[in-house]
Design an enzyme around this catalytic site. Structure first.
Site: not given
Ligand code: F6R
Length: 241
Positions: A67, A136, A138, A143
């Site tokens: 992403d 959450n 995701h 989301e």
């Molecule tokens: C990042 C991504 C997100 C993160 C998730 C956890 O490329 O796709 O899904 O993996 O938000 O983020 P952290 O590792 O910062 O807790």
């Protein structure tokens, strides 16, 4: 789903790096799906170290990131392309043209998402997809929603996600409100998925992912339907299992 419970973030990172390293050794021209955020930084550090010691060769590896924030690009400190360059690509011998991140600067969402889907398709599929998980549930920036999205699409980030990611920005106001993300379908087509999770804040999402109902309200729960998922978490993240 195979689950590795590791003591802490360092041990989680060691395990995750060894799984990714094994993939690169077994298939030097593999396609790695990559993630950003706090979770993979330790694993990327270890992979870079192994490369520097001459134990890994990324010259034939191709990558595709999950992403990117809409509106941010290579010139922005908080963009995911900058994150990848700083935390991994600049530290290993990967060819720049073999790395792919959605172009957040393309204002034409439909065109960018279609282009990125073609990139993924053109690579012949992802061998190993690395995933973090949001508080959450995701994955990528998919989301909680009413249905699972198949391909790359634009998402509006939830307030919770923007708040969770505000630590990387000067203020909450600066966190973009939208992103381009690979779809759940593209993630599920990867041959192997490596999900990593660290810290108490992830515990409920991990529990819902592993043992809750499969629902787009917890996007990661779809991983229950994938035949080859490895979850590597630290004790805190797995504390509710
Ligand atoms: C990042 C991504 C997100 C993160 C998730 C956890 O490329 O796709 O899904 O993996 O938000 O983020 P952290 O590792 O910062 O807790």
């Amino acid at each position: 789903m195979r689950i590795y419970k590791e003591k802490d973030y360092d041990a989680m990172s060691r395990r995750a790096a060894s799984i990714i390293a094994a993939q690169v050794i077994l298939k030097p021209d593999c396609v790695l799906g990559l993630a950003t955020g706090s979770s993979p930084i330790g694993a990327y550090k270890r992979l870079a170290k192994q490369y520097q010691k001459g134990k890994l060769d990324f010259s034939a590896v191709r990558t595709v990131n999950l992403d990117e924030y809409k509106g941010l690009g290579a010139g922005d400190e908080q963009s995911y392309i900058t994150f990848m360059n700083e935390n991994l690509f600049s530290k290993i011998n990967i060819a720049k043209e073999n790395t792919n991140v959605p172009n957040g600067l393309n204002k034409d969402a439909a065109a960018e998402c279609a282009r990125y889907d073609k990139v993924i398709e053109g690579m012949g599929g992802i061998d190993l997809q690395l995933l973090g998980i949001g508080n959450n549930g995701h994955i990528g920036f998919n989301e909680p929603a009413d249905s699972f999205a198949d391909g790359t699409h634009m998402v509006t980030l939830t307030e919770g996600t923007r708040e969770a990611n505000a630590r990387f920005f000067a203020s909450l106001d600066e966190v973009p409100t939208a992103a381009y993300t690979m779809g759940v379908g593209s993630i599920m087509r990867a041959k192997m998925i490596l999900l990593i999770a660290s810290g108490k804040a992830k515990a409920q999402a991990v529990k819902d992912t592993v043992s809750g109902p499969v629902t787009p309200q917890v996007p990661a729960s779809v991983l229950q339907l994938h035949p080859n998922v490895v979850l590597v978490g630290d004790e805190e993240a797995l504390s509710l299992l």
